[in-house]
Write a protein that holds these residues in place. Sequence first.
Motif, PDB file in Angstrom:
ATOM      1  N   ILE B  32      12.888   4.282   7.430  1.00 36.13           N
ATOM      2  CA  ILE B  32      12.626   5.420   6.277  1.00 36.13           C
ATOM      3  C   ILE B  32      11.061   5.599   6.270  1.00 36.13           C
ATOM      4  O   ILE B  32      10.658   6.589   6.335  1.00 36.13           O
ATOM      5  N   GLY B  33      10.437   4.480   5.849  1.00 33.86           N
ATOM      6  CA  GLY B  33       9.150   4.575   5.404  1.00 33.86           C
ATOM      7  C   GLY B  33       8.621   3.595   4.431  1.00 33.86           C
ATOM      8  O   GLY B  33       9.518   2.662   3.913  1.00 33.86           O
ATOM      9  N   GLY B  34       7.524   3.723   3.669  1.00 29.40           N
ATOM     10  CA  GLY B  34       7.351   2.911   2.490  1.00 29.40           C
ATOM     11  C   GLY B  34       7.416   1.517   2.890  1.00 29.40           C
ATOM     12  O   GLY B  34       7.235   0.732   3.581  1.00 29.40           O
ATOM     13  N   MET B  62       1.118   1.816   3.521  1.00 29.53           N
ATOM     14  CA  MET B  62       2.178   2.710   4.030  1.00 29.53           C
ATOM     15  C   MET B  62       2.395   4.098   3.208  1.00 29.53           C
ATOM     16  O   MET B  62       2.115   4.030   2.185  1.00 29.53           O
ATOM     17  N   THR B  63       2.761   5.073   3.931  1.00 31.10           N
ATOM     18  CA  THR B  63       3.089   6.368   3.198  1.00 31.10           C
ATOM     19  C   THR B  63       4.476   6.506   3.277  1.00 31.10           C
ATOM     20  O   THR B  63       5.311   5.643   4.038  1.00 31.10           O
ATOM     21  N   GLY B  64       5.182   7.155   2.697  1.00 32.58           N
ATOM     22  CA  GLY B  64       6.362   7.630   2.667  1.00 32.58           C
ATOM     23  C   GLY B  64       6.878   9.018   3.561  1.00 32.58           C
ATOM     24  O   GLY B  64       5.503   9.642   3.591  1.00 32.58           O
ATOM     25  N   ALA B  79       2.330   2.615  -0.458  1.00 29.42           N
ATOM     26  CA  ALA B  79       2.993   1.469  -0.655  1.00 29.42           C
ATOM     27  C   ALA B  79       2.009   0.355   0.056  1.00 29.42           C
ATOM     28  O   ALA B  79       1.277   0.777   1.290  1.00 29.42           O
ATOM     29  N   VAL B  80       2.083  -0.546  -0.469  1.00 31.57           N
ATOM     30  CA  VAL B  80       1.350  -1.702   0.597  1.00 31.57           C
ATOM     31  C   VAL B  80       2.237  -2.948   0.712  1.00 31.57           C
ATOM     32  O   VAL B  80       2.984  -3.371  -0.344  1.00 31.57           O
ATOM     33  N   VAL B  81       2.237  -3.459   1.984  1.00 36.19           N
ATOM     34  CA  VAL B  81       3.290  -4.748   2.140  1.00 36.19           C
ATOM     35  C   VAL B  81       2.381  -5.653   2.818  1.00 36.19           C
ATOM     36  O   VAL B  81       1.635  -5.305   3.668  1.00 36.19           O
ATOM     37  N   SER B  82       2.672  -6.844   2.441  1.00 44.62           N
ATOM     38  CA  SER B  82       2.081  -7.959   3.279  1.00 44.62           C
ATOM     39  C   SER B  82       2.628  -9.293   2.695  1.00 44.62           C
ATOM     40  O   SER B  82       3.488  -9.287   2.041  1.00 44.62           O
ATOM     41  N   GLY B  93       4.030  -3.362  -3.116  1.00 45.07           N
ATOM     42  CA  GLY B  93       3.931  -2.593  -4.320  1.00 45.07           C
ATOM     43  C   GLY B  93       3.683  -1.105  -3.695  1.00 45.07           C
ATOM     44  O   GLY B  93       3.591  -0.772  -2.670  1.00 45.07           O
ATOM     45  N   GLU B  94       4.246  -0.536  -4.735  1.00 47.18           N
ATOM     46  CA  GLU B  94       4.033   1.140  -4.580  1.00 47.18           C
ATOM     47  C   GLU B  94       3.166   1.719  -5.453  1.00 47.18           C
ATOM     48  O   GLU B  94       3.367   1.210  -6.701  1.00 47.18           O
ATOM     49  N   SER B  95       2.372   2.793  -5.218  1.00 46.61           N
ATOM     50  CA  SER B  95       1.527   3.364  -6.202  1.00 46.61           C
ATOM     51  C   SER B  95       1.597   4.650  -6.012  1.00 46.61           C
ATOM     52  O   SER B  95       1.664   5.351  -4.930  1.00 46.61           O
TER      53      SER B  95
END
Lengths: 167, 623
Positions: B32-34, B62-64, B79-82, B93-95
């Motif tokens: 999907i994304g995010g 990330m974007t969605g 969003a950021v993933v790590s 996290g998503e913002s």
Amino acid sequence: MVRPQDRKFVTADPEKCIGCVVCEYACSMVNENTFNPNKSRIRAMRMGPLTNLAVTCRHCEDPACVAACPKDALSQEENSGIIRVDENACNGCGWCIAACQFGAMNMHPEKKVVFTCNSCTDNPDKEPQCVKWCPEEALTFVTAEQLAQKSRQKAVQNLFQTAETPK
Amino acid sequence: MYAYAGKILRVDLTTGKISTEPLTEELAKQYIGGIGLGIKLLMDNSKPGTDAYDPDNPLIYMTGPLSGTMGPTGGNSYAVVSKSPATGGIGNGESHGFFGPDFKRAGYDAIIITGKAPKLSYLWIDDDKVQIMDAEHLKHFTVYQTDKTIRQELGDFYIRVSAIGEAGEKLCRFAAIINDEFRAIGRSGMGGVMGSKNLKAVAVRGTKDVNVADMPKFREFVKLIYERMKGPATKKYKTLGTPENVLVLNSLSALATRNWTNATFEGANKVSGEYLNEHYVKKIVGCATCGMRCDHIAVVPEGPYKGSISRLEFECLWSMGPLCGVDRLDAIIEAMRIVNEYGMDGISIGVVVAFAMDCYEHGVITKEQTDGIELNFGNAEALIAIIHKIGKREGWLGNALAEGVAKAAEIIGGDAYKYACHIKGLELPGYDLRTLKTAALGFSVSFRGACHLRNGAYSPDVKGKVNRFKIEAGRGKMITDESKMYNIIDSLIVCKFSRGTYYDGWKDLANYYTLATGIPMTVEEMALAGDRIENLARLFNIREGKGTRKNDTLPWKIKNVPVPDEGPAKGVCVNEEEFQVGLADYYASRGWSPEGIPTVEKLKEVGLGDLAYIAEKAEQGGN
């Protein structure tokens, strides 16, 4: 013939507008068939969480943008007050952008000519879609006289501290 | 591709190398994304055992799929993933706000940032032109100063900035990444990862079009959602806002108070949503392209913190209020403001301070160790003073607390572990898990550690759908089902506040996705994607040694200190036996082994057969 004081333009209520830019997206959607605030004829400013306002062309009397254009590419429609851009004549010099006190003249990122609010007269919806989409009902399509009346009503209501709604 | 940009940007901060690669439609549809696609990219671009602060740990922006459209909330997100420095597992996290859409318009679905810049830098993405810029002059700047300075020096008001403050630079393990003054990638220490890369900010200007596959139908659908947002589904957010929870939870003996000592707060009326709105909220604003209004902007009108201004939500109000025994909203607003300036997670910071107060009250830390701060519960000045110390990593205690409660308890030693309320290293959010036991189970199995937003397990408890004082069979399935939905919400990156506006649930979300992207998506395929994402995240945690039954735990106080308050909850805490029953029920409902490891059959079912080796190795006793 429409009198100048009957010309309608889009204006934002500073007490209601929160700078959510839904107007920008609605504008680019109906006028450009895409989502891109850079192609919107209305732009919202968020200076801080409490300081927001959407701004677009106010269809001024004696518009500075028209006067400034060295190519005579701009003209004002007499009935509506809408500023029309002759895209063949405009060379994108941006003098009208500098002349407009509201930042309502914009450079189109692809066409390289200026563009401004057409009150949605060029798209099938025929009425300003930013007004229709605004979730806060902060945008209205009004005449200067209607704006003045609204302010006067409010001033009088405040003076008398009355809850009576204007008839 | 429609809605997606179709492109992934790679930035190596060590070498300065910048490159792009295409995003395939297959990968887009599967994840999907995010956070879904983000976790996939993290898995594929990291080596097992890499420390969160190692330059090789990728920080993934990330974007969605909906980012950049006028889809309400989906349009304004990133969003950021790590790998998380708090948990050693998945960090995400998503913002919302204004940053996400420009990031998409610049032409990217993802940015994979690796390496470490030789000096403090920021990333400047101007459509196709990507540069690593010097940020030495921004050192120790607050998030807002950083944002403002970058926009000024690049000369464009509409540039959007996502930045860290001093806490992130100093590798605080609960540092946040913040955009638009107060919108945060808050949880799990993503700001610390950014700091470890010497990366102060990401600035974007995107001028390209974002096109959807079916504009007329998309327009119709989003108009419907905007209309629904004016209705009952979002009323709470537009009126009192999430601080409404203060009195609701207090009445349920579920308002964790003084670091989970009490479950009710005698000062609740002074920090309630009702009190906040009447005395402090100046205006309710919102994000770009959203029909809801949730940002309650609070201004302190008088007293020592006069003029202090901040957005305030329940979680942070609770963590720095009742949890610290503080009943002064003026101090809580000021605390929130400075937490945003330093760039810290507003949930974790309150739990960290409450932990320190609990230690202080029990003599585990002394006044000498606090540098003279009288760190008693209820001391509002002490709350502000210790936040400054943590943000700057000042003094022995400030330095220790910047590590988060789990690591701070190890540094402090003695009985400190008893007061450290975390799961997998992430501090608990605002619910008393002793009296909300579905939540206790749900939080313990969440892949990013203690989190109410991975499966919403507090909801059946608070709404009275179950006996909240018990864990029993059936809770596992509730958590499993909701986790799939929450994973999709965070992969489309629509706001969780909007979840009530998708009246037809999965059907609405699948339709939304297809109208935007043109990629066919059935309800079943989307739910399977939600399950795939959960299993992938679990596999990542297993690979890092953080994802089996032994890691699904509860804090000491939740299991050992019964609620002392009078009322229906008196004497309640979670006992080990019911908790283990709950875990077994949950694993079974997921198709995982009794050790909490996805079975090979399950992995094949969700299309992760190629990663079955991770599960097989774990079943044999390795990571």
